[in-house]
Scaffold this active site. Structure first.
Site: not given
Ligand code: A3P
Length: 267
Positions: A235, A233, A24, A84, A19, A114, A172
């Protein structure tokens, strides 16, 4: 677990605590590596597969069932993998390998929030306060699946200081704040810097748009399966402020400050 994994010198491993923005980072890396092949974005792999389908987790996908999986489908170079796991857990596997590692780190409180939403979504539950409180305690105690978050972050942080050519440490929040600068930094580290022509043609922005949360979230391929949707979600930086009490904030801040003391790494 990864005893059978023999990294190739050209392998690229994308590492993160769950998370932290892994999805991304995967999308951006795929887009950077693909740009030599794809002149147009019409048939881009990100349009037909979720970033996690394109960059598998070593421990969750590749080596989950067997210590000697068939790696034939990773024939195109460089091979992209993700993990991870903390770096110390892969010490034996990676110790003689020059393969590149990109680590993405995120604010601990945002990572917690998250994780709370993600856990609730995959179990099809409302995100309850009682679950948040239990996860908060687990974060504070370090009793979670991939171990204490500070040990995780520090394992990559220290290696990135020792050998910045092998480990790129990204944040991030910095990606959100100055995405152009950070994607160029990533491209340089991966050995595929943007040319002047690419920059003049707007390719940096095109890749950022392709990999934006708004765009990926809206793609059919990511909307089709519930599990794929859960990776996208809000981001936002600082979303924790909407959910953590001042006491929770202070406790987590104090723990992190103490654990990172002397490391040069700050949150
Ligand atoms: P939030 O839950 O704060 O929105 P992971 O990819 O490690 O599982 O992390 C998920 C988090 O990265 C989530 O944060 C998600 O919304 C955010 N995220 C996923 N894709 C993204 C993107 N393209 N740009 C920015 N944040 C992104």
């Amino acid at each position: 677990m990864l005893a059978g994994f023999k990294p190739q010198d050209t392998d690229i491993i994308l590492a993160s605590y769950p998370k932290s923005g892994t999805t991304w980072l995967k999308a951006l890396t795929v887009a950077l590596m693909e740009r030599s092949k794809n002149q147009s974005f019409d048939h881009h792999p990100l349009l037909s597969d979720n970033p996690h389908g394109l960059v598998p987790f070593l421990e969750l996908h590749v080596y989950r069932e067997s210590s000697s999986p068939n790696l034939a489908k990773f024939s195109s170079l460089p091979r992209l993998f993700s993990t991870h796991m903390p770096l110390h857990a892969m010490h034996e596997t990676l110790k003689d390998s020059p393969c590149k590692i990109v680590y993405l780190c995120r604010d601990v409180k945002d990572t917690l929030i998250s994780s709370w939403f993600f856990r609730s979504a995959i179990h099809k539950m409302e995100p309850t306060r009682s679950l948040l409180e239990a996860m908060f305690e687990a974060f504070c105690n370090g009793t979670i699946y991939y171990g204490p978050i500070w040990e995780h972050v520090l394992s990559y942080w220290r290696r990135s200081l020792e050998d910045p050519k092998q480990v790129l440490f990204m944040r991030y929040e910095e990606m959100k704040e100055e995405p152009r600068g950070q994607i160029k930094r990533l491209a340089e580290f991966l050995g595929c810097p943007f040319t002047k022509e690419e920059e003049d043609n707007g390719l940096v922005n095109e890749i950022l748009d392709l990999c934006s949360l708004r765009n990926l979230k809206g793609l059919e391929v990511n909307k089709a399966k519930r599990f794929s949707q859960t990776f996208f979600r809000k981001g936002e930086v600082g979303d924790w402020k909407n959910y953590l009490t001042p006491e929770m904030e202070n406790k987590l801040d104090m723990i992190i400050q103490e654990k990172l003391q002397g490391s040069g790494l700050k949150f």
